[in-house]
Enzyme design. Structure first.
Site, mmCIF file in Angstrom:
data_model
loop_
_atom_site.group_PDB
_atom_site.id
_atom_site.type_symbol
_atom_site.label_atom_id
_atom_site.label_comp_id
_atom_site.label_asym_id
_atom_site.label_seq_id
_atom_site.Cartn_x
_atom_site.Cartn_y
_atom_site.Cartn_z
ATOM 1 N N ARG A 38 25.024 50.774 26.607
ATOM 2 C CA ARG A 38 24.290 49.796 27.428
ATOM 3 C C ARG A 38 24.661 49.890 28.914
ATOM 4 O O ARG A 38 23.797 49.760 29.784
ATOM 5 C CB ARG A 38 24.620 48.403 26.897
ATOM 6 N N ASP A 62 35.121 41.527 26.179
ATOM 7 C CA ASP A 62 34.140 40.461 25.952
ATOM 8 C C ASP A 62 33.598 40.556 24.527
ATOM 9 O O ASP A 62 32.563 39.982 24.215
ATOM 10 C CB ASP A 62 33.013 40.491 26.993
ATOM 11 N N CYS A 99 33.881 46.132 27.524
ATOM 12 C CA CYS A 99 33.056 45.121 28.199
ATOM 13 C C CYS A 99 31.608 45.595 28.167
ATOM 14 O O CYS A 99 31.283 46.630 28.742
ATOM 15 C CB CYS A 99 33.542 44.982 29.644
ATOM 16 N N HIS A 100 30.787 44.890 27.420
ATOM 17 C CA HIS A 100 29.395 45.353 27.305
ATOM 18 C C HIS A 100 28.385 44.233 27.135
ATOM 19 O O HIS A 100 27.191 44.478 27.071
ATOM 20 C CB HIS A 100 29.264 46.302 26.109
ATOM 21 N N ARG A 101 28.832 42.989 27.066
ATOM 22 C CA ARG A 101 27.888 41.898 26.788
ATOM 23 C C ARG A 101 26.845 41.781 27.887
ATOM 24 O O ARG A 101 27.155 41.967 29.062
ATOM 25 C CB ARG A 101 28.625 40.570 26.738
#
Ligand code: UD1
Length: 358
Positions: free
Chosen positions: A239, A280, A206-208
């Site tokens: 991120r 994601d 999950c990084h969006r």
């Protein structure tokens, strides 16, 4: 033919791994790495494990705002194109590196081939959608991964330049997914310790920007995963590494194993061994599908509608209840459904480039 290929982000290295090998059998390829992903685990590790040719140019451009990154890449790719004078420019997917490469070339009247063309989420707040739409409209050859992507091109009047070739990610999955054994994988935790993979687990990425720009969405997602019957392995993108670590410590989420980003070979082995997947990422959704695993995608738009059948892949909001409800569903999917091609996309991509060359 001489082809300049521009890559910059993790999913593009995977596609280039299969396409470059095919391309270099008969043609000259100049590989340009923009530098968008630069950490060892996000870049060099993939080049090493997939034997991707060393880039001829590394532009060293990353970070900053979208405009800063894209603008710097635009200038630097143009310099390469002036020197190399290729017959084609080849780009993959939907990142800032994709758009910058395509725009530099089209302004110099160099034809652009876009692989993974036609994918649409119909939401211009998604930065990748802007990159997809703009790149498709300025490209000469649009190579779609699926029939649905081709149908999207039709809606925009682009299909005369389009061909369905299948998904090179599927080629890569078929080629590489049996190389590693799950028992040989050691996870590198964020504190540097090494740990074996648990016997049974969920796998999450999950990084969006949409899910990480404030901590409330990530808190909900992690709270859902922490309450499951099995631990979750979560390799964290640079991120949001700090935010994820802090949240897990502050909230006592000790059913989540935070690790450094894993290589591609490890990632597809984890996909195959996991109980279910939460992500994601556009790429991981497809890999879950290739492996027959159930996936919950934390986005408010569908990137790959082909995967959204029989609860195989479902959208969830970044909300604890919603994620848990979607994870509790049981998938049912007919066998013989292969919307991402036959595993020979790389060969077809090269063939289309040859057919459309003057
Ligand atoms: C990019 C793509 C996205 C793709 C993803 C794959 C765009 C707009 N988005 O998102 O489509 O799914 O790659 O991973 O191009 N950073 C590091 N080390 C790295 C890479 C990034 O510290 O190796 C930092 C950057 O400096 C930046 C942040 O992480 O501050 C985000 O990186 P960026 O390349 O902008 O976008 P991604 O989130 O990786």
């Amino acid at each position: 033919m001489k082809i300049v290929t521009v890559v910059g982000a993790r999913p593009q290295f995977i596609k280039a791994a299969v396409v470059s090998k095919e391309l270099r059998k008969r043609h000259k390829e100049i590989l340009v790495h923009t530098g968008q992903h630069y950490d060892y685990n996000m870049s060099q590790l993939l080049f090493d494990e997939l034997s991707i040719p060393k880039p001829d140019y590394n532009l060293g451009i990353s970070g900053g705002t979208h405009a800063e990154m894209t603008g710097k890449m635009l200038i630097a790719v143009e310099e390469v194109l002036i020197k190399e004078k290729p017959d084609w420019l080849l780009v993959y997917g939907d990142t800032n590196s994709t758009l910058a490469g395509a725009l530099s070339a089209v302004k110099m009247h160099i034809p652009v081939c876009h692989v993974e063309a036609g994918a649409r989420v119909h939401n211009m707040e998604n930065p990748e959608e802007i990159n997809r739409v703009c790149t498709d409209h300025i490209s000469s050859l649009l190579l779609a991964s699926t029939q649905k992507s081709f149908d999207e091109m039709k809606r925009e009047g682009l299909h005369n330049r389009g061909v369905i070739v299948g998904d090179p990610m599927y080629d890569a999955f078929l080629r590489y997914s049996d190389i590693k054994n799950i028992d040989e994988i050691a996870l590198t935790l964020l504190n540097g310790n090494r740990e074996p993979v648990p016997k049974a687990f969920y796998y999450m990425t999950c990084h969006r920007e949409e899910n990480t720009k404030d901590s409330s969405s990530l808190r909900e997602i992690l709270a859902a995963m922490n309450s499951l019957d099995l631990p979750t392995i979560y390799p964290v993108h640079p991120r949001n590494k700090k935010a994820a670590k802090k949240l897990c410590e502050d909230e006592g989420f000790n059913n989540i194993i935070l690790t450094e980003p894993v290589g591609y070979l490890e990632s597809i082995t984890l996909v195959k061994a996991s109980k279910k997947i939460v992500t994601d990422s556009g790429g991981l959704q497809r890999e879950a599908f290739f492996a027959g695993k159930q996936c919950v995608t934390i986005l408010d738009f569908v990137v790959w509608p082909e995967t959204m059948v029989g609860y195989r892949n479902q959208l969830a909001r970044p909300n604890r209840q919603d994620i848990l409800e979607k994870l509790s569903k049981i998938q049912s999917i007919q066998s013989g459904y292969y919307p991402f091609g036959d595993g020979f996309a790389a060969k077809k991509i090269v063939k289309e480039l040859e057919l459309h060359s003057v």
